[in-house]
Design a protein around this motif. Structure first.
Motif, short mmCIF file in Angstrom:
data_model
loop_
_atom_site.label_atom_id
_atom_site.label_comp_id
_atom_site.label_asym_id
_atom_site.label_seq_id
_atom_site.Cartn_x
_atom_site.Cartn_y
_atom_site.Cartn_z
N VAL A 126 1.01 -1.26 -0.15
CA VAL A 126 -0.04 -0.08 -0.07
C VAL A 126 0.84 1.14 -0.12
CG1 VAL A 126 -1.69 1.25 1.40
CG2 VAL A 126 -1.88 -1.12 1.21
N TYR A 127 1.55 1.36 1.05
CA TYR A 127 2.31 2.80 1.02
C TYR A 127 3.40 2.87 -0.10
CZ TYR A 127 4.99 6.71 2.78
OH TYR A 127 5.67 7.98 2.45
N PHE A 128 4.04 1.92 -0.38
CA PHE A 128 5.21 2.26 -1.53
C PHE A 128 4.66 2.50 -2.70
CE2 PHE A 128 8.27 -0.89 1.20
CZ PHE A 128 8.50 0.22 2.02
N PRO A 129 3.69 1.83 -3.17
CA PRO A 129 2.80 2.21 -4.27
C PRO A 129 2.25 3.36 -4.58
CG PRO A 129 2.58 -0.08 -3.70
CD PRO A 129 3.00 0.29 -2.60
N VAL A 130 1.44 3.78 -3.20
CA VAL A 130 0.87 5.06 -3.36
C VAL A 130 1.76 6.21 -3.17
CG1 VAL A 130 -0.68 6.75 -1.86
CG2 VAL A 130 -1.11 4.01 -2.31
N ALA A 131 3.10 6.11 -2.63
CA ALA A 131 3.90 7.14 -2.53
C ALA A 131 4.52 7.32 -3.85
CB ALA A 131 4.97 6.90 -1.60
N HIS A 132 4.53 6.20 -4.70
CA HIS A 132 4.92 6.59 -6.23
C HIS A 132 4.10 7.15 -7.00
CE1 HIS A 132 7.01 5.63 -9.85
NE2 HIS A 132 6.15 5.30 -10.37
N TRP A 133 2.72 6.81 -6.69
CA TRP A 133 1.45 7.48 -7.48
C TRP A 133 1.69 8.96 -7.07
CZ3 TRP A 133 -3.27 4.68 -5.32
CH2 TRP A 133 -3.34 3.22 -5.54
N TRP A 165 4.27 10.89 -5.69
CA TRP A 165 5.26 11.78 -5.71
C TRP A 165 6.51 11.25 -6.63
CZ3 TRP A 165 5.09 10.89 0.33
CH2 TRP A 165 4.26 12.00 0.78
N GLY A 166 6.25 10.09 -7.12
CA GLY A 166 7.03 9.55 -7.86
C GLY A 166 7.24 10.01 -9.57
N GLU A 167 8.30 10.24 -10.11
CA GLU A 167 8.04 10.86 -11.63
C GLU A 167 7.50 9.60 -12.48
OE1 GLU A 167 10.89 12.81 -14.95
OE2 GLU A 167 11.78 11.58 -13.57
N GLY A 168 6.49 9.73 -13.15
CA GLY A 168 5.62 8.89 -13.69
C GLY A 168 4.37 8.10 -13.19
N GLY A 169 4.58 8.55 -11.93
CA GLY A 169 3.07 7.91 -11.03
C GLY A 169 1.88 8.86 -11.67
N TRP A 170 0.72 8.06 -11.83
CA TRP A 170 -0.58 8.59 -12.31
C TRP A 170 -0.71 9.88 -11.53
CZ3 TRP A 170 -4.86 9.29 -9.79
CH2 TRP A 170 -5.15 8.79 -8.59
N ALA A 171 -1.02 9.82 -10.25
CA ALA A 171 -1.47 10.83 -9.77
C ALA A 171 -0.58 12.39 -9.72
CB ALA A 171 -1.57 10.87 -8.23
N PHE A 172 0.94 11.88 -9.92
CA PHE A 172 1.87 13.28 -10.08
C PHE A 172 1.93 13.52 -11.28
CE2 PHE A 172 5.85 14.64 -11.64
CZ PHE A 172 6.36 15.55 -10.70
N GLU A 173 1.51 12.71 -12.45
CA GLU A 173 1.56 13.30 -13.88
C GLU A 173 -0.05 14.12 -14.11
OE1 GLU A 173 3.89 13.17 -15.59
OE2 GLU A 173 5.29 12.12 -14.44
#
Length: 455
Positions: free
Chosen positions: A151-158, A160-168
């Motif tokens: 849960v946490y590691f994937p959501v953090a990527h969404w 704040w991570g470059e390419g994460g769907w929420a960030f993009e």
């Protein structure tokens, strides 16, 4: 914020000032987990104090190791399908140079990694407050390990991570309204729906045993939150972090006052628990919004969140879910409020040029915020409930009813928080005899004689 593409001529140089600043912020965020332990520890009954402290402290151990092994790679490695990251050099932090910089920033990757580690540590610890008094410590430790991994590691990527769907997509979450607070609050709701209520819920008094401890914990959280929020800009060169620092203070103050005002009107008193809870509600709400709003906007965000969270903590009695220490009422509701209010109060002049409805923008940013809130909430709630159900059906999630009534501290830790006898803080293991030693005949006779003399 992830790295962008930069020309060689524009490549940043390591900044000793920003590196030092970020290390201090990392230490402040680390302090928040013990602060949370004190905050939660004071809110439970005496017989659960140590267990509550340990449920936060164990996260410092488990999540740190998992973060080094694969968590940092999963959250901030190269994007895979907008859902997860991966970078072999980040596994075990083994392929990183000591002065290698984080993308276009002037701080080392190691510094960014340890700062984000502290976020990963405190997020599952937040969940623990909803489960007070009734969860096996081994089951909780296993849940933490599984939860951060799926849960946490994937959501953090969404987020704040470059390419994460929420960030993009452009979802604004400066320091963790979705990734930390909605994530943890939704997880708490999912777990408590599986494990059920405490013995005596809505029947027995379950008041905080130490309000001074609660206030101490709230103060440490407030102090550490400046690192949590201001440090999330990853530097101190353009003033955005300074605005976030100011907004953190302002929103927290407004939320505390708003909660107390609601409490006075609704219940007739200003309570210390209300002051502490209101402050935390303000800290939660400004976390996603503070880099997008002005100080006046921060007052509005804090005040709205303070009232909404004060109202929300009573919903557990209406709907019958036992959120022991109001994680759902404060972190889930506060995180939702702060995230959505970005769509109203974003000025377009701080973190980004996105404007809210009250500053000439359209509803597009509000829509993005709502999508980020809904997807994070749904994913965390469903997956967390599944994890809790699997653990409950295998090793068991709850202690027995008898053990819960007698006190989870002695059952799970063979200790008590306070020594009222003056004989020591520990207690005998449950397998050992708890009976007092037999008195000798001489001692009994002597006591009887002394009693006669006294008479």
């Amino acid at each position: 914020m992830p790295p962008g593409i930069t020309l060689a001529a524009e490549a940043p140089q390591l900044s000793a000032a920003n590196t030092g600043f970020m290390l201090i912020c990392s230490a402040l965020v680390m302090l928040m987990t013990p602060g949370l332990a004190f905050f939660y520890g004071g809110m439970v009954r005496v017989k659960s104090t140590l267990n509550m402290l340990m449920m936060s402290f164990i996260s410092l151990g488990i999540v740190t190791i998992l973060w080094v092994l694969y968590g940092f790679s999963a959250a901030f490695g190269t994007d895979k399908g907008s859902l997860i990251g991966w970078n072999g050099d980040f596994v075990g932090l083994s392929g990183i140079g000591k002065t290698e910089l984080w993308g276009t920033y002037d701080i080392p990757i190691y510094v960014f990694a340890v700062f984000q580690l502290m976020f990963a540590v405190i997020t599952p610890a937040l969940i623990s407050g909803a489960l007070a008094d009734r969860v096996k410590f081994t089951a909780w430790a296993l849940f933490v390990a599984l939860w951060v991994s799926v849960v946490y590691f994937p959501v953090a990527h969404w987020v704040w991570g470059e390419g994460g769907w929420a960030f993009e997509l452009g979802v604004i979450d400066f320091a963790g309204g979705t990734a930390v607070h909605i994530n943890a609050g939704a997880a708490a709701l999912g777990v408590i729906l599986v494990i059920g209520k405490r013995v005596g819920f809505k029947k027995d008094p379950m008041r905080p045993h130490s309000l001074p401890l609660v206030m101490l914990g709230a103060g440490l959280l407030w102090f550490g939150w400046f690192g949590f929020n201001a440090g999330s800009w990853l530097g101190n060169n353009d003033g955005v972090g300074a605005v976030m620092f100011v907004n953190t203070q302002v929103a927290t103050a407004a939320a505390m006052l708003a909660w107390l005002a609601y409490e006075k009107i609704r219940h007739g008193a200003f309570t210390t628990l209300g002051a502490a809870s209101g402050a935390v509600a303000g800290l939660v709400a400004i976390t996603p919004a503070g880099g997008a709003v002005s100080p006046l906007g921060a007052i509005a965000v804090g005040a709205i969140a303070g009232v909404l969270c004060a109202m929300a903590v009573g919903l557990k009695f209406k709907f019958g879910y036992d959120d022991s220490l109001d994680v759902v009422g404060v972190h889930l509701v506060g995180g939702i409020a702060g995230s959505l209010l970005v769509g109203f109060f974003a000025t377009g002049g701080v973190q980004s040029d996105a404007k809210g409805l009250l500053y000439g923008g359209d509803a597009s940013q509000l829509g993005k915020q709502a999508l980020g809130v809904f997807v994070t909430l749904a994913y965390s709630l469903i997956v967390s409930a599944i994890l809790a159900l699997v653990i409950d059906k295998t090793i068991g999630m709850r202690v027995s009813e008898d053990d819960e009534v007698s006190g989870i501290d002695q059952v799970e830790h063979a200790e008590t928080a306070y020594d009222f006898s003056g004989a020591g803080g520990g207690s005998l293991p449950r397998t050992a005899s708890a009976a007092p030693p037999a008195r000798s005949a001489e001692a009994t006779a002597e006591a009887a004689q002394n009693k006669k003399v006294d008479a």
